[in-house]
Write an enzyme that holds these catalytic residues in place. Structure first.
Site, PDB file in Angstrom:
ATOM      1  N   ARG A   1       0.846  -1.212   0.072  1.00 33.67           N
ATOM      2  CA  ARG A   1       0.016   0.109   0.043  1.00 33.67           C
ATOM      3  C   ARG A   1       0.893   1.246  -0.137  1.00 33.67           C
ATOM      4  O   ARG A   1       1.981   1.200   0.434  1.00 33.67           O
ATOM      5  CB  ARG A   1      -0.855   0.010   1.332  1.00 33.67           C
ATOM      6  CG  ARG A   1      -1.982   1.234   1.149  1.00 33.67           C
ATOM      7  CD  ARG A   1      -2.654   1.191   2.373  1.00 33.67           C
ATOM      8  NE  ARG A   1      -3.519   2.545   2.291  1.00 33.67           N
ATOM      9  CZ  ARG A   1      -4.009   3.181   3.345  1.00 33.67           C
ATOM     10  NH1 ARG A   1      -3.668   2.858   4.831  1.00 33.67           N
ATOM     11  NH2 ARG A   1      -4.605   4.264   3.235  1.00 33.67           N
ATOM     12  N   HIS A   2       0.415   2.386  -0.611  1.00 36.30           N
ATOM     13  CA  HIS A   2       1.083   3.573  -0.913  1.00 36.30           C
ATOM     14  C   HIS A   2       1.263   4.226   0.615  1.00 36.30           C
ATOM     15  O   HIS A   2       0.773   3.742   1.744  1.00 36.30           O
ATOM     16  CB  HIS A   2       0.267   4.663  -1.750  1.00 36.30           C
ATOM     17  CG  HIS A   2      -0.901   4.963  -0.912  1.00 36.30           C
ATOM     18  ND1 HIS A   2      -1.249   5.849  -0.061  1.00 36.30           N
ATOM     19  CD2 HIS A   2      -2.265   4.596  -1.367  1.00 36.30           C
ATOM     20  CE1 HIS A   2      -2.380   6.036   0.248  1.00 36.30           C
ATOM     21  NE2 HIS A   2      -3.027   5.059  -0.370  1.00 36.30           N
ATOM     22  N   GLY A   3       2.287   5.217   0.665  1.00 38.67           N
ATOM     23  CA  GLY A   3       2.415   5.893   1.799  1.00 38.67           C
ATOM     24  C   GLY A   3       1.191   6.930   2.372  1.00 38.67           C
ATOM     25  O   GLY A   3       0.383   7.168   1.470  1.00 38.67           O
TER      26      GLY A   3
ATOM     27  N   THR B   1      -0.748  10.232   3.137  1.00 38.70           N
ATOM     28  CA  THR B   1      -1.403  11.448   2.409  1.00 38.70           C
ATOM     29  C   THR B   1      -1.916  12.345   3.446  1.00 38.70           C
ATOM     30  O   THR B   1      -2.438  11.804   4.527  1.00 38.70           O
ATOM     31  CB  THR B   1      -1.958  11.342   1.236  1.00 38.70           C
ATOM     32  OG1 THR B   1      -3.580  10.831   1.724  1.00 38.70           O
ATOM     33  CG2 THR B   1      -1.559  10.030   0.555  1.00 38.70           C
ATOM     34  N   LEU B   2      -2.025  13.710   3.280  1.00 41.45           N
ATOM     35  CA  LEU B   2      -2.884  14.514   4.104  1.00 41.45           C
ATOM     36  C   LEU B   2      -4.416  14.122   4.339  1.00 41.45           C
ATOM     37  O   LEU B   2      -4.804  14.057   5.286  1.00 41.45           O
ATOM     38  CB  LEU B   2      -2.927  15.943   3.603  1.00 41.45           C
ATOM     39  CG  LEU B   2      -3.521  16.924   4.439  1.00 41.45           C
ATOM     40  CD1 LEU B   2      -3.065  16.967   5.911  1.00 41.45           C
ATOM     41  CD2 LEU B   2      -3.553  18.265   3.537  1.00 41.45           C
ATOM     42  N   TRP B   3      -5.003  13.473   3.221  1.00 41.76           N
ATOM     43  CA  TRP B   3      -6.389  13.053   3.184  1.00 41.76           C
ATOM     44  C   TRP B   3      -6.311  11.938   4.116  1.00 41.76           C
ATOM     45  O   TRP B   3      -7.446  11.530   4.576  1.00 41.76           O
ATOM     46  CB  TRP B   3      -7.000  12.657   1.885  1.00 41.76           C
ATOM     47  CG  TRP B   3      -7.184  14.026   1.140  1.00 41.76           C
ATOM     48  CD1 TRP B   3      -7.101  15.271   1.414  1.00 41.76           C
ATOM     49  CD2 TRP B   3      -8.294  14.134   0.135  1.00 41.76           C
ATOM     50  NE1 TRP B   3      -7.505  16.225   0.555  1.00 41.76           N
ATOM     51  CE2 TRP B   3      -8.367  15.464  -0.377  1.00 41.76           C
ATOM     52  CE3 TRP B   3      -8.978  13.279  -0.688  1.00 41.76           C
ATOM     53  CZ2 TRP B   3      -9.080  15.998  -1.532  1.00 41.76           C
ATOM     54  CZ3 TRP B   3      -9.622  13.698  -1.837  1.00 41.76           C
ATOM     55  CH2 TRP B   3      -9.892  14.696  -2.173  1.00 41.76           C
ATOM     56  N   ASN B   4      -5.490  10.851   4.287  1.00 41.40           N
ATOM     57  CA  ASN B   4      -5.265   9.783   5.213  1.00 41.40           C
ATOM     58  C   ASN B   4      -5.327  10.271   6.357  1.00 41.40           C
ATOM     59  O   ASN B   4      -6.190   9.908   7.261  1.00 41.40           O
ATOM     60  CB  ASN B   4      -3.968   8.881   5.035  1.00 41.40           C
ATOM     61  CG  ASN B   4      -4.015   8.172   3.744  1.00 41.40           C
ATOM     62  OD1 ASN B   4      -2.956   7.703   3.215  1.00 41.40           O
ATOM     63  ND2 ASN B   4      -5.223   7.667   3.358  1.00 41.40           N
TER      64      ASN B   4
ATOM     65  N   ARG C   1       0.198   8.774  -5.358  1.00 44.97           N
ATOM     66  CA  ARG C   1       0.743   8.381  -4.207  1.00 44.97           C
ATOM     67  C   ARG C   1       1.065   6.737  -4.208  1.00 44.97           C
ATOM     68  O   ARG C   1       2.068   6.658  -3.450  1.00 44.97           O
ATOM     69  CB  ARG C   1      -0.572   8.558  -3.083  1.00 44.97           C
ATOM     70  CG  ARG C   1      -1.885   7.631  -3.598  1.00 44.97           C
ATOM     71  CD  ARG C   1      -3.011   8.206  -2.633  1.00 44.97           C
ATOM     72  NE  ARG C   1      -4.228   7.405  -2.896  1.00 44.97           N
ATOM     73  CZ  ARG C   1      -5.174   7.906  -3.638  1.00 44.97           C
ATOM     74  NH1 ARG C   1      -4.934   8.925  -4.366  1.00 44.97           N
ATOM     75  NH2 ARG C   1      -6.497   6.967  -3.821  1.00 44.97           N
TER      76      ARG C   1
ATOM     77  N   GLU D   1      -7.478   2.757  -6.843  1.00 42.67           N
ATOM     78  CA  GLU D   1      -8.353   2.688  -5.656  1.00 42.67           C
ATOM     79  C   GLU D   1      -9.773   2.558  -5.882  1.00 42.67           C
ATOM     80  O   GLU D   1     -10.029   2.922  -7.136  1.00 42.67           O
ATOM     81  CB  GLU D   1      -8.105   3.794  -4.640  1.00 42.67           C
ATOM     82  CG  GLU D   1      -8.898   3.711  -3.458  1.00 42.67           C
ATOM     83  CD  GLU D   1      -8.869   2.571  -2.466  1.00 42.67           C
ATOM     84  OE1 GLU D   1      -9.265   1.271  -2.986  1.00 42.67           O
ATOM     85  OE2 GLU D   1      -8.138   2.666  -1.359  1.00 42.67           O
TER      86      GLU D   1
ATOM     87  N   HIS E   1      -3.484   0.484  -3.367  1.00 51.09           N
ATOM     88  CA  HIS E   1      -4.294   1.302  -2.335  1.00 51.09           C
ATOM     89  C   HIS E   1      -4.895   0.291  -1.280  1.00 51.09           C
ATOM     90  O   HIS E   1      -4.964  -1.122  -1.927  1.00 51.09           O
ATOM     91  CB  HIS E   1      -5.298   2.077  -3.055  1.00 51.09           C
ATOM     92  CG  HIS E   1      -4.699   2.915  -4.225  1.00 51.09           C
ATOM     93  ND1 HIS E   1      -4.201   4.303  -4.081  1.00 51.09           N
ATOM     94  CD2 HIS E   1      -4.429   2.695  -5.515  1.00 51.09           C
ATOM     95  CE1 HIS E   1      -3.759   4.676  -4.978  1.00 51.09           C
ATOM     96  NE2 HIS E   1      -3.838   3.857  -6.122  1.00 51.09           N
TER      97      HIS E   1
END
Length: 209
Positions: free
Chosen positions: A9-11, A13-16, A59, A83, A145
């Site tokens: 899975r990606h690193g 993000t701000l939205w995470n 991402r 995703e 994702h």
């Protein structure tokens, strides 16, 4: 030896961090996510990947490129590893979604969003297609994702849909390892790479803890 797939899975993000549904929105890694990608790359490099493929969203692609730089491999891009599409939910927080669409929130089915069965089918099909490109002892790394990977893994393992919730979510820059055997694919590791911690992704709420 038999071929393996690492599902990374990606690193972050701000939205995470803000618990926003990302879906197909092309959100970049934040500073923490860049560091997570570098750490994952240093660990996964020891497995000697033979092929790296990522989602076309930045991402995931930037996470994949961090590994590619370490191991000296180019990164192939496949839109099939995107995703799950979030429809009208993209950009909204979980609280906002729950307040506006209480019934859909419980079912985790976004208006105009992508059905889970469709996501599972497209991701698993792409995994099979790319796995066919590596040798019998090869290692494919798929960078994608949270929801997409979990659903694709369930489909690849042949689990019936009613059992899909039994597989938990993936943390940022955590991975799962699949190995091909005589009777199909099996799961060797799941959500590896970090100590247990809360998860923030576009996946179902019950997979977040």
């Amino acid at each position: 030896m038999s071929k393996r797939i690492v599902c990374l899975r990606h690193g972050q993000t701000l939205w995470n961090v803000e618990h926003r549904f990302q879906g197909h929105s092309d959100i970049p890694l934040d500073e923490t996510g860049v560091a997570q990608a570098a750490r994952a790359a240093s660990l996964l490099a020891s497995l000697r990947p033979t092929l790296i493929v990522s989602s076309d969203l930045q991402r995931a692609n930037d996470t994949a490129l961090a590994l590619g730089r370490v191991v000296g491999l180019d990164v192939a891009v496949d839109k099939a590893f995107r995703e799950r599409g979030g429809g009208q939910w993209e950009g909204l927080t979980r609280d906002e979604i729950a307040a506006r669409w209480p019934e859909e929130y419980v079912a985790w089915e976004a208006p105009d969003g992508e059905p889970v069965g469709d996501v599972a089918a497209r991701v698993a099909a792409a995994m099979r297609r790319w796995a066919a490109e590596v040798d019998d002892d090869g290692l494919l790394v798929v960078v994608s994702h949270g929801a997409a990977l979990r659903l694709g893994i369930c489909e690849l393992l042949g689990l019936p849909e009613e059992l899909w919730p039994a597989l938990g979510g993936l943390g940022n820059c955590s991975w799962s390892v699949l190995q091909e055997g005589r009777k199909g694919w099996r799961l060797l590791e799941h959500n590896a790479g970090t100590l247990p911690e809360p998860i923030s992704s576009d996946d179902r709420p019950e997979t977040q803890v």
